[in-house]
Motif scaffolding. Structure first.
Motif, PDB file in Angstrom:
ATOM      1  N   ALA A 146      17.213   2.839 -28.299  1.00  0.00           N
ATOM      2  CA  ALA A 146      17.169   3.716 -27.222  1.00  0.00           C
ATOM      3  C   ALA A 146      17.639   5.378 -27.593  1.00  0.00           C
ATOM      4  O   ALA A 146      17.125   6.205 -27.143  1.00  0.00           O
ATOM      5  CB  ALA A 146      18.005   3.277 -26.014  1.00  0.00           C
ATOM      6  N   GLY A 147      18.732   5.061 -28.400  1.00  0.00           N
ATOM      7  CA  GLY A 147      19.129   6.551 -28.853  1.00  0.00           C
ATOM      8  C   GLY A 147      18.200   7.422 -29.656  1.00  0.00           C
ATOM      9  O   GLY A 147      18.232   8.445 -29.639  1.00  0.00           O
ATOM     10  N   ARG A 148      17.750   6.466 -30.602  1.00  0.00           N
ATOM     11  CA  ARG A 148      16.558   7.230 -31.317  1.00  0.00           C
ATOM     12  C   ARG A 148      15.486   7.667 -30.747  1.00  0.00           C
ATOM     13  O   ARG A 148      15.137   8.998 -30.959  1.00  0.00           O
ATOM     14  CB  ARG A 148      16.135   6.055 -32.564  1.00  0.00           C
ATOM     15  N   ARG A 149      14.882   7.083 -29.626  1.00  0.00           N
ATOM     16  CA  ARG A 149      14.143   7.494 -28.811  1.00  0.00           C
ATOM     17  C   ARG A 149      14.684   8.707 -28.039  1.00  0.00           C
ATOM     18  O   ARG A 149      13.603   9.853 -27.889  1.00  0.00           O
ATOM     19  CB  ARG A 149      13.632   6.496 -27.805  1.00  0.00           C
ATOM     20  N   LEU A 150      15.758   9.041 -27.764  1.00  0.00           N
ATOM     21  CA  LEU A 150      16.169  10.042 -27.061  1.00  0.00           C
ATOM     22  C   LEU A 150      16.728  11.182 -27.988  1.00  0.00           C
ATOM     23  O   LEU A 150      17.214  12.160 -27.474  1.00  0.00           O
ATOM     24  CB  LEU A 150      17.022   9.665 -25.875  1.00  0.00           C
ATOM     25  N   PHE A 151      17.120  10.992 -29.052  1.00  0.00           N
ATOM     26  CA  PHE A 151      17.682  11.816 -30.035  1.00  0.00           C
ATOM     27  C   PHE A 151      19.003  12.138 -29.902  1.00  0.00           C
ATOM     28  O   PHE A 151      19.624  13.014 -29.864  1.00  0.00           O
ATOM     29  CB  PHE A 151      16.912  13.074 -30.200  1.00  0.00           C
ATOM     30  N   ILE A 152      19.755  10.676 -29.191  1.00  0.00           N
ATOM     31  CA  ILE A 152      21.207  10.741 -29.027  1.00  0.00           C
ATOM     32  C   ILE A 152      21.674   9.622 -29.582  1.00  0.00           C
ATOM     33  O   ILE A 152      21.085   8.811 -30.019  1.00  0.00           O
ATOM     34  CB  ILE A 152      21.255  10.991 -27.464  1.00  0.00           C
ATOM     35  N   SER A 153      23.092   9.724 -29.853  1.00  0.00           N
ATOM     36  CA  SER A 153      23.983   8.785 -30.673  1.00  0.00           C
ATOM     37  C   SER A 153      24.121   7.368 -29.846  1.00  0.00           C
ATOM     38  O   SER A 153      23.926   7.616 -28.326  1.00  0.00           O
ATOM     39  CB  SER A 153      25.155   9.118 -30.993  1.00  0.00           C
ATOM     40  N   GLN A 154      24.416   6.297 -30.336  1.00  0.00           N
ATOM     41  CA  GLN A 154      24.581   5.112 -29.553  1.00  0.00           C
ATOM     42  C   GLN A 154      25.669   5.269 -28.717  1.00  0.00           C
ATOM     43  O   GLN A 154      25.864   4.755 -27.593  1.00  0.00           O
ATOM     44  CB  GLN A 154      24.953   4.023 -30.592  1.00  0.00           C
ATOM     45  N   GLY A 155      26.902   6.141 -28.909  1.00  0.00           N
ATOM     46  CA  GLY A 155      28.074   6.480 -28.357  1.00  0.00           C
ATOM     47  C   GLY A 155      27.719   7.004 -27.167  1.00  0.00           C
ATOM     48  O   GLY A 155      28.164   6.718 -26.045  1.00  0.00           O
ATOM     49  N   THR A 156      26.806   7.866 -27.168  1.00  0.00           N
ATOM     50  CA  THR A 156      26.266   8.755 -25.941  1.00  0.00           C
ATOM     51  C   THR A 156      25.576   7.881 -25.109  1.00  0.00           C
ATOM     52  O   THR A 156      25.748   8.037 -23.953  1.00  0.00           O
ATOM     53  CB  THR A 156      25.323   9.861 -26.512  1.00  0.00           C
ATOM     54  N   ILE A 157      24.770   7.033 -25.434  1.00  0.00           N
ATOM     55  CA  ILE A 157      24.073   6.207 -24.779  1.00  0.00           C
ATOM     56  C   ILE A 157      25.344   5.184 -24.143  1.00  0.00           C
ATOM     57  O   ILE A 157      24.946   5.032 -22.673  1.00  0.00           O
ATOM     58  CB  ILE A 157      23.174   4.939 -25.529  1.00  0.00           C
ATOM     59  N   ASN A 158      26.468   4.652 -24.599  1.00  0.00           N
ATOM     60  CA  ASN A 158      27.175   3.824 -24.069  1.00  0.00           C
ATOM     61  C   ASN A 158      28.023   4.743 -22.983  1.00  0.00           C
ATOM     62  O   ASN A 158      28.197   4.088 -21.987  1.00  0.00           O
ATOM     63  CB  ASN A 158      28.343   3.294 -25.273  1.00  0.00           C
ATOM     64  N   THR A 159      28.207   6.013 -23.263  1.00  0.00           N
ATOM     65  CA  THR A 159      28.898   6.801 -22.286  1.00  0.00           C
ATOM     66  C   THR A 159      28.059   6.990 -20.998  1.00  0.00           C
ATOM     67  O   THR A 159      28.568   6.644 -20.099  1.00  0.00           O
ATOM     68  CB  THR A 159      29.289   8.398 -22.809  1.00  0.00           C
ATOM     69  N   HIS A 160      26.640   7.064 -21.188  1.00  0.00           N
ATOM     70  CA  HIS A 160      25.905   7.372 -19.950  1.00  0.00           C
ATOM     71  C   HIS A 160      25.828   5.918 -19.118  1.00  0.00           C
ATOM     72  O   HIS A 160      26.075   5.766 -18.028  1.00  0.00           O
ATOM     73  CB  HIS A 160      24.474   7.503 -20.437  1.00  0.00           C
ATOM     74  N   LEU A 161      25.678   4.774 -19.984  1.00  0.00           N
ATOM     75  CA  LEU A 161      25.678   3.290 -19.136  1.00  0.00           C
ATOM     76  C   LEU A 161      26.936   2.884 -18.563  1.00  0.00           C
ATOM     77  O   LEU A 161      26.656   2.620 -17.445  1.00  0.00           O
ATOM     78  CB  LEU A 161      25.498   2.409 -20.213  1.00  0.00           C
TER      79      LEU A 161
END
Length: 94
Positions: free
Chosen positions: A44-59
């Motif tokens: 998901a991070g690769r698709r959105l060009f953000i890190s896994q940490g940023t994905i975790n923060t949003h979730l």
């Protein structure tokens, strides 16, 4: 004087039945949908060009917002259910 019933006196599905939805930002919705559509947070991070940490923060923020309106979603399956209930996705999208 306004009397507000506590959550223990409300039916379990009160929030969903009466349309209490968290105020998710457009970016939070985008992250949620990308994660639902992906096999992992990394993908998901690769698709959105953000890190896994940023994905975790949003979730984490998304989960906090759902919990704040009395609709906790602690797992991916629960977040998928919330997205379906709130018409963010359709069953055919899965």
């Amino acid at each position: 004087m306004t009397i507000t019933p506590s959550s223990e006196h409300l039916p379990a599905d009160f929030s969903r039945r009466f349309g209490l939805r968290p105020a998710l930002s457009m970016r939070e919705i985008e992250v949620l949908l990308a994660w639902i559509d992906s096999d992992s947070k990394t993908e998901a991070g690769r698709r959105l060009f953000i890190s896994q940490g940023t994905i975790n923060t949003h979730l984490s923020r998304i989960r906090e917002k759902y919990a704040a309106v009395g609709r906790p979603a602690t797992t991916k399956a629960a977040l998928v259910a919330r997205a379906l209930q709130d018409a963010l996705i359709d069953i055919d999208d899965l």
